[in-house]
Design an enzyme around this catalytic site. Structure first.
Site, short mmCIF file in Angstrom:
data_model
loop_
_atom_site.label_atom_id
_atom_site.label_comp_id
_atom_site.label_asym_id
_atom_site.label_seq_id
_atom_site.Cartn_x
_atom_site.Cartn_y
_atom_site.Cartn_z
N HIS A 48 40.58 44.65 48.13
CA HIS A 48 41.91 44.49 47.54
C HIS A 48 42.30 45.62 46.58
CE1 HIS A 48 41.82 40.37 49.07
NE2 HIS A 48 40.64 40.23 48.52
N GLU A 87 35.85 42.72 45.79
CA GLU A 87 37.26 42.69 45.37
C GLU A 87 37.86 44.08 45.33
OE1 GLU A 87 39.07 39.87 45.04
OE2 GLU A 87 37.26 38.85 45.70
N HIS A 135 39.10 35.56 40.19
CA HIS A 135 38.53 35.80 41.51
C HIS A 135 38.98 37.18 41.98
CE1 HIS A 135 37.75 34.20 45.87
NE2 HIS A 135 37.29 35.40 45.67
#
Ligand SMILES: *[C@@H]1O[C@H](CO)[C@@H](O)[C@H](O)[C@H]1NC(C)=O
Ligand SMILES: *[C@@H]1O[C@H](CO)[C@@H](O)[C@H](O)[C@H]1NC(C)=O
Length: 283
Positions: free
Chosen positions: A142, A138, A85
């Protein structure tokens, strides 16, 4: 061509066009929902450790398709594989930081060399979104924060590391070794999942459930790494009976089997029929 067939062709093209437009609207809606527009801007971009989250595509699919008959799922080619993920920089006791560099956006060209591996290891389950949706999310949220340390300071490095971590800490193998296999009927205990991971890694995983219609599904397993990339237990997490979990201990946890591939898209079937029909009249 006859007047009649021209009218029908126009009507059909119009139909395709509307179908496409509604999908675009849907996609942009999705991007907004997942775009962290509401998350407070983190002034402090520092973090303590990396949270590596693997997801179970079948559970992700339950969430994506729940009450949405038009939604379908993409699975990795190798059945029953956990996938990445994300790798999430985390400050102990909080979430984030997030979105550390808003000008360094995801660029598919940067991951082109590993794109097919990513499709398999870092699969975007949500078929009706763009292929790059998950990776863009993502990286932007992040990856730009992980990039403050050298092993993550490019998009290619961030995504390659996800593939490395997955190969090295693959949950399918750890669970299989403890005879924990997917079932739509037999509920698991969080303790047993925890034990399977502790037996291999020596640290407790975070065990994440997601409920739909009163059934709780095992959706994610998370482990953490320090800045030297040594494995560690995720810190600052809520503990229940010695477990790091949000699952409800008084209910079984369903680790669902992979759902069947959906049939081909309706408009494709209609397109084929239409082509046949045109050929019938024009040849
Ligand atoms: C953001 O990313 C760009 C492109 O990599 C870089 O040139 C810039 O220095 C970064 N900004 C910060 C604040 O890190
Ligand atoms: C956990 O599940 C039980 C049994 O279904 C339910 O009664 C209880 O409310 C649930 N607890 C939480 C915190 O959701």
């Amino acid at each position: 061509m006859t007047m009649c067939s021209k009218t029908i062709i126009s009507a059909f093209l119009l139909y395709l066009c509307f179908d496409h437009v509604s999908m675009l609207i849907h996609r942009s809606h999705h991007l907004i929902l997942f775009g962290d527009a509401l998350s407070p801007y983190a002034f402090d971009k520092d973090w303590d450790f990396l949270m590596f989250t693997q997801q179970w595509p079948s559970s992700q699919c339950k969430v994506w398709t729940h009450n949405k008959p038009n939604h379908h799922c993409v699975f990795p080619k190798k059945p029953n594989s956990w996938t990445v993920h994300g790798i999430w920089p985390t400050k102990k006791g909080t979430k984030g930081p997030f979105n550390c560099n808003n000008t360094w956006l995801f660029d598919p060209e940067q991951v082109r060399p590993i794109e097919s591996e990513l499709e398999e290891a870092w699969t975007n389950v949500e078929k009706e979104t763009q292929l790059y949706n998950l990776w863009a999310h993502e990286w932007n949220k992040h990856g730009t924060c992980a990039a403050m340390i050298e092993p993550f300071n490019s998009q290619l490095k961030y995504f390659s590391k996800g593939i490395d971590f997955l190969n090295k800490y693959h949950m399918t193998e750890m669970l299989n070794a403890a005879n924990i296999v997917p079932s739509d009927t037999v509920g698991l205990k969080a303790e047993d999942i925890n034990r399977a991971v502790v037996a291999k890694l020596g640290i407790r995983p975070m065990i994440q459930c997601e409920s739909e219609d009163g059934v709780q599904y095992l959706i994610e397993l998370r482990i953490c790494f320090d800045k030297q990339l040594n494995i560690m237990e995720c810190q600052g997490e809520h503990e229940v009976n010695g477990l790091l979990t949000n699952c409800n201990a008084s209910k079984g946890i369903i680790y669902p089997t992979q759902v069947q591939e959906p049939p081909p898209k309706k408009y494709l079937v209609q397109l084929l029929k239409f082509v046949n029909w045109v050929q019938w009249f024009t040849l």
